[in-house]
Write a protein that holds these residues in place. Structure first.
Motif, PDB file in Angstrom:
ATOM      1  N   LEU A 114      22.171  23.616  25.480  1.00  0.00           N
ATOM      2  CA  LEU A 114      20.974  24.352  25.078  1.00  0.00           C
ATOM      3  C   LEU A 114      21.261  25.243  23.867  1.00  0.00           C
ATOM      4  N   ALA A 115      22.454  25.842  23.858  1.00  0.00           N
ATOM      5  CA  ALA A 115      22.823  26.707  22.731  1.00  0.00           C
ATOM      6  C   ALA A 115      22.946  25.885  21.448  1.00  0.00           C
ATOM      7  N   HIS A 116      23.575  24.718  21.531  1.00  0.00           N
ATOM      8  CA  HIS A 116      23.695  23.844  20.352  1.00  0.00           C
ATOM      9  C   HIS A 116      22.312  23.371  19.894  1.00  0.00           C
ATOM     10  N   ALA A 117      21.429  23.089  20.862  1.00  0.00           N
ATOM     11  CA  ALA A 117      20.071  22.670  20.501  1.00  0.00           C
ATOM     12  C   ALA A 117      19.333  23.802  19.787  1.00  0.00           C
ATOM     13  N   ALA A 118      19.530  25.031  20.267  1.00  0.00           N
ATOM     14  CA  ALA A 118      18.899  26.176  19.608  1.00  0.00           C
ATOM     15  C   ALA A 118      19.419  26.343  18.186  1.00  0.00           C
ATOM     16  N   ALA A 119      20.688  25.954  17.979  1.00  0.00           N
ATOM     17  CA  ALA A 119      21.286  26.041  16.646  1.00  0.00           C
ATOM     18  C   ALA A 119      20.970  24.818  15.795  1.00  0.00           C
ATOM     19  N   GLY A 120      20.280  23.822  16.366  1.00  0.00           N
ATOM     20  CA  GLY A 120      19.894  22.630  15.617  1.00  0.00           C
ATOM     21  C   GLY A 120      20.988  21.597  15.467  1.00  0.00           C
ATOM     22  N   ASN A 121      22.013  21.637  16.324  1.00  0.00           N
ATOM     23  CA  ASN A 121      23.153  20.726  16.218  1.00  0.00           C
ATOM     24  C   ASN A 121      23.016  19.609  17.253  1.00  0.00           C
ATOM     25  N   GLU A 122      22.458  18.469  16.850  1.00  0.00           N
ATOM     26  CA  GLU A 122      22.196  17.367  17.772  1.00  0.00           C
ATOM     27  C   GLU A 122      23.474  16.777  18.352  1.00  0.00           C
ATOM     28  N   SER A 123      24.467  16.503  17.496  1.00  0.00           N
ATOM     29  CA  SER A 123      25.680  15.840  17.970  1.00  0.00           C
ATOM     30  C   SER A 123      26.441  16.716  18.961  1.00  0.00           C
ATOM     31  N   ALA A 124      26.522  18.031  18.689  1.00  0.00           N
ATOM     32  CA  ALA A 124      27.228  18.926  19.601  1.00  0.00           C
ATOM     33  C   ALA A 124      26.470  19.053  20.923  1.00  0.00           C
ATOM     34  N   ALA A 125      25.144  19.090  20.863  1.00  0.00           N
ATOM     35  CA  ALA A 125      24.354  19.149  22.087  1.00  0.00           C
ATOM     36  C   ALA A 125      24.561  17.891  22.921  1.00  0.00           C
ATOM     37  N   ASP A 126      24.604  16.742  22.271  1.00  0.00           N
ATOM     38  CA  ASP A 126      24.813  15.476  22.972  1.00  0.00           C
ATOM     39  C   ASP A 126      26.177  15.457  23.652  1.00  0.00           C
ATOM     40  N   ALA A 127      27.213  15.942  22.943  1.00  0.00           N
ATOM     41  CA  ALA A 127      28.557  15.969  23.518  1.00  0.00           C
ATOM     42  C   ALA A 127      28.612  16.889  24.732  1.00  0.00           C
ATOM     43  N   ALA A 128      27.948  18.037  24.643  1.00  0.00           N
ATOM     44  CA  ALA A 128      27.946  18.974  25.769  1.00  0.00           C
ATOM     45  C   ALA A 128      27.203  18.390  26.966  1.00  0.00           C
ATOM     46  N   LEU A 129      26.109  17.691  26.723  1.00  0.00           N
ATOM     47  CA  LEU A 129      25.363  17.052  27.811  1.00  0.00           C
ATOM     48  C   LEU A 129      26.180  15.957  28.475  1.00  0.00           C
ATOM     49  N   THR A 130      26.925  15.203  27.667  1.00  0.00           N
ATOM     50  CA  THR A 130      27.793  14.156  28.224  1.00  0.00           C
ATOM     51  C   THR A 130      28.871  14.783  29.107  1.00  0.00           C
ATOM     52  N   ALA A 131      29.451  15.885  28.647  1.00  0.00           N
ATOM     53  CA  ALA A 131      30.460  16.585  29.449  1.00  0.00           C
ATOM     54  C   ALA A 131      29.851  17.127  30.741  1.00  0.00           C
ATOM     55  N   ALA A 132      28.633  17.638  30.657  1.00  0.00           N
ATOM     56  CA  ALA A 132      27.963  18.155  31.853  1.00  0.00           C
ATOM     57  C   ALA A 132      27.724  17.041  32.870  1.00  0.00           C
ATOM     58  N   ALA A 133      27.303  15.877  32.388  1.00  0.00           N
ATOM     59  CA  ALA A 133      27.051  14.747  33.289  1.00  0.00           C
ATOM     60  C   ALA A 133      28.340  14.290  33.963  1.00  0.00           C
ATOM     61  N   ARG A 134      29.448  14.262  33.219  1.00  0.00           N
ATOM     62  CA  ARG A 134      30.736  13.853  33.805  1.00  0.00           C
ATOM     63  C   ARG A 134      31.158  14.813  34.910  1.00  0.00           C
ATOM     64  N   SER A 135      31.001  16.097  34.657  1.00  0.00           N
ATOM     65  CA  SER A 135      31.377  17.085  35.680  1.00  0.00           C
ATOM     66  C   SER A 135      30.441  17.030  36.875  1.00  0.00           C
ATOM     67  N   ALA A 136      29.149  16.793  36.629  1.00  0.00           N
ATOM     68  CA  ALA A 136      28.181  16.714  37.734  1.00  0.00           C
ATOM     69  C   ALA A 136      28.499  15.551  38.658  1.00  0.00           C
ATOM     70  N   GLU A 137      29.024  14.459  38.109  1.00  0.00           N
ATOM     71  CA  GLU A 137      29.393  13.304  38.937  1.00  0.00           C
ATOM     72  C   GLU A 137      30.506  13.639  39.918  1.00  0.00           C
ATOM     73  N   LYS A 138      31.288  14.649  39.600  1.00  0.00           N
ATOM     74  CA  LYS A 138      32.441  15.001  40.432  1.00  0.00           C
ATOM     75  C   LYS A 138      32.100  16.031  41.506  1.00  0.00           C
ATOM     76  N   ILE A 139      30.879  16.566  41.455  1.00  0.00           N
ATOM     77  CA  ILE A 139      30.495  17.551  42.470  1.00  0.00           C
ATOM     78  C   ILE A 139      30.404  16.862  43.819  1.00  0.00           C
ATOM     79  N   THR A 140      31.073  17.402  44.799  1.00  0.00           N
ATOM     80  CA  THR A 140      31.108  16.791  46.132  1.00  0.00           C
ATOM     81  C   THR A 140      29.787  17.024  46.840  1.00  0.00           C
ATOM     82  N   GLU A 141      29.126  15.944  47.208  1.00  0.00           N
ATOM     83  CA  GLU A 141      27.809  16.036  47.841  1.00  0.00           C
ATOM     84  C   GLU A 141      27.868  16.724  49.199  1.00  0.00           C
ATOM     85  N   ASP A 142      28.999  16.602  49.890  1.00  0.00           N
ATOM     86  CA  ASP A 142      29.075  17.134  51.245  1.00  0.00           C
ATOM     87  C   ASP A 142      29.264  18.645  51.286  1.00  0.00           C
ATOM     88  N   ASP A 143      29.576  19.261  50.147  1.00  0.00           N
ATOM     89  CA  ASP A 143      29.820  20.697  50.130  1.00  0.00           C
ATOM     90  C   ASP A 143      28.613  21.441  49.567  1.00  0.00           C
TER      91      ASP A 143
END
Length: 457
Positions: free
Chosen positions: A306-335
């Motif tokens: 969101l911060a990169h998007a506010a700064a108008g940086n598409e590529s950095a925002a995309d990279a941060a979203l990709t990193a967020a998705a990778r970490s979200a996949e690792k969140i344990t559903e049972d906890d």
């Protein structure tokens, strides 16, 4: 989501517990059964994800070969009441009834939208008043205590039945009410709650108590900031976010500090201050240190996007979203999510963040591409959050030239903002309108203007 009468009762009960009095009641459902269930099954997880908690109860009941009549009798209700519960879909639920059924079927509380402490408060506890209070205090503290070895300082909050643990239950309840209550109605009780926490901290006899109460005060101040933001009072929002960060540091809790600094970063990103938001994100990452929980990394990466998007940086925002998705996949559903995350953060919320970033960057393909994955957020019980996401989707339609779709969605979201007197939603609606210029606007735009112009909240 909890019905407001149930939530009000829950809050009053929790606050009585602060001063050592009162008891909580609910259905008489008890169980000594040993249940073996696959709580990670696709059907149960999907029903829980979309908020169809009645279906979760039904799936668990059928798998355990328990009839509706048996469940009703065990929980002190009728077969027809169980049937109605199972058919409610993604609607609001009575806390006591839901918690009672979950207790008998041994369903993990988070799968039916309850924190462990909510389930404990809603379930009937047998024994004397003292036994009830001890049970509730213990259940509250266990639910509130941080569980990550990566943050040893967080263990300064022991699992006891003290004031801090009970105050945190009330804070969580206030936060859950936010989705269906106008911020103007919540802000005064929350500020009173904050004064209580601060007053108790000032009277604390030991440093250990002061540390725990400082952590509680941090979370309440952060929520006060959120409410101020929703009301469009940016000055108060910044003041309370600053207070929340200072209190988290006094609590010597790096996870909480990272959360509050990240929350301030999120606020500044939405306010359009991209550079300041990115600086705050860097500070939050330093607080996380090595080996943080995946939910913290996923959430903070989305704030960075969101911060990169506010700064108008598409590529950095995309990279941060990709990193967020990778970490979200690792969140344990049972906890359940760790404190201070009252609500879980998952891949659907990452998708919703991509929608928001796409709206701010003017990239309609991001909005349309992530809209389906963000469906769980759109179907959630938090109406104000749904309205904000709807306005982001509307912005994507406007950028793509789909005028009717944009202002049709915008009008529906604006109605929610007016109903809850949400300055944040109304301002987002104004931003949508600023994105369209025409000397002869279409009727749907004129109707939107008529609703928007002259709004006084």
């Amino acid at each position: 989501m909890l019905d407001e009468p149930e939530m009000t009762h829950f809050l009053h009960t929790a606050m009585r517990q602060v001063h050592g009095g009162g008891e909580a009641g609910g259905g008489p459902c008890t169980t000594g059964r040993v249940v073996r269930m696959n709580w990670a099954s696709q059907a149960i997880r999907e029903a829980s994800r979309v908020g169809d908690y009645g279906k979760v109860v039904k799936l668990a009941r059928m798998a355990q070969r328990v009839s509706q009549k048996q469940l009703g009798e065990a929980c002190g209700t009728s077969q027809s009441a169980v049937s109605r519960l199972e058919k409610r879909g993604a609607d609001s639920y009575e806390t006591a009834q839901l918690a009672s059924a979950a207790k008998y079927l041994q369903i993990p509380p988070y799968l039916v939208g309850l924190a462990d402490h909510t389930a404990a408060l809603a379930a009937k506890v047998e024994g004397t008043d003292v036994e009830r209070r001890n049970f509730l205090a213990g259940a509250v503290a266990v639910a509130a205590a941080p569980t990550f070895e990566a943050f040893p300082a967080a263990r300064a909050q022991p699992a006891d039945g003290g004031q801090a643990a009970t105050l945190r239950v009330a804070t969580s309840a206030f936060r859950r009410m936010d989705g269906s209550t106008a911020s103007r109605l919540l802000v005064e009780p929350v500020l009173g709650h904050l004064r209580l926490a601060q007053g108790l901290a000032g009277e604390a006899e030991t440093n250990e108590q002061r540390v725990r109460l400082a952590a509680v005060g941090s979370e309440v101040a952060g929520f006060a900031a959120w409410l101020s933001w929703d009301m469009g009072d940016y000055g108060s929002a910044r003041t309370w976010y600053g207070s929340s960060v200072k209190a988290a540091r006094r609590a010597a809790n790096p996870l909480l500090t990272a959360y509050q600094v990240g929350s301030l970063a999120q606020f500044e990103a939405h306010a359009g201050n991209g550079s300041q938001a990115l600086g705050l994100c860097r500070a939050a990452r330093k607080q996380l240190g090595a080996g943080p929980p995946h939910i913290a990394v996923a959430w903070l990466s989305s704030v960075e996007a969101l911060a990169h998007a506010a700064a108008g940086n598409e590529s950095a925002a995309d990279a941060a979203l990709t990193a967020a998705a990778r970490s979200a996949e690792k969140i344990t559903e049972d906890d359940p999510p760790p404190w201070p995350w009252v609500f879980t953060f998952n891949e659907s919320k990452v998708a919703a963040c991509r929608v928001a970033c796409g709206a701010r960057l003017g990239i309609p393909r991001w909005v349309s591409g992530a809209q389906e994955s963000a469906g769980a957020v759109m179907a959630a019980g938090h109406e104000k959050q749904r309205a904000l996401l709807t306005l982001d989707v509307a912005s994507g339609h406007l950028t793509g030239g789909r005028l009717d779709a944009a202002f049709g969605l915008g009008t529906r979201a604006l109605e929610i903002g007016l109903r809850y007197k949400s300055g944040r939603i109304v301002e987002r609606a104004r931003a949508l309108r600023r994105g369209y210029t025409s000397a002869t606007p279409a009727k749907i735009v004129r109707d939107f203007d008529e609703r928007l112009y002259g709004v006084v909240l």
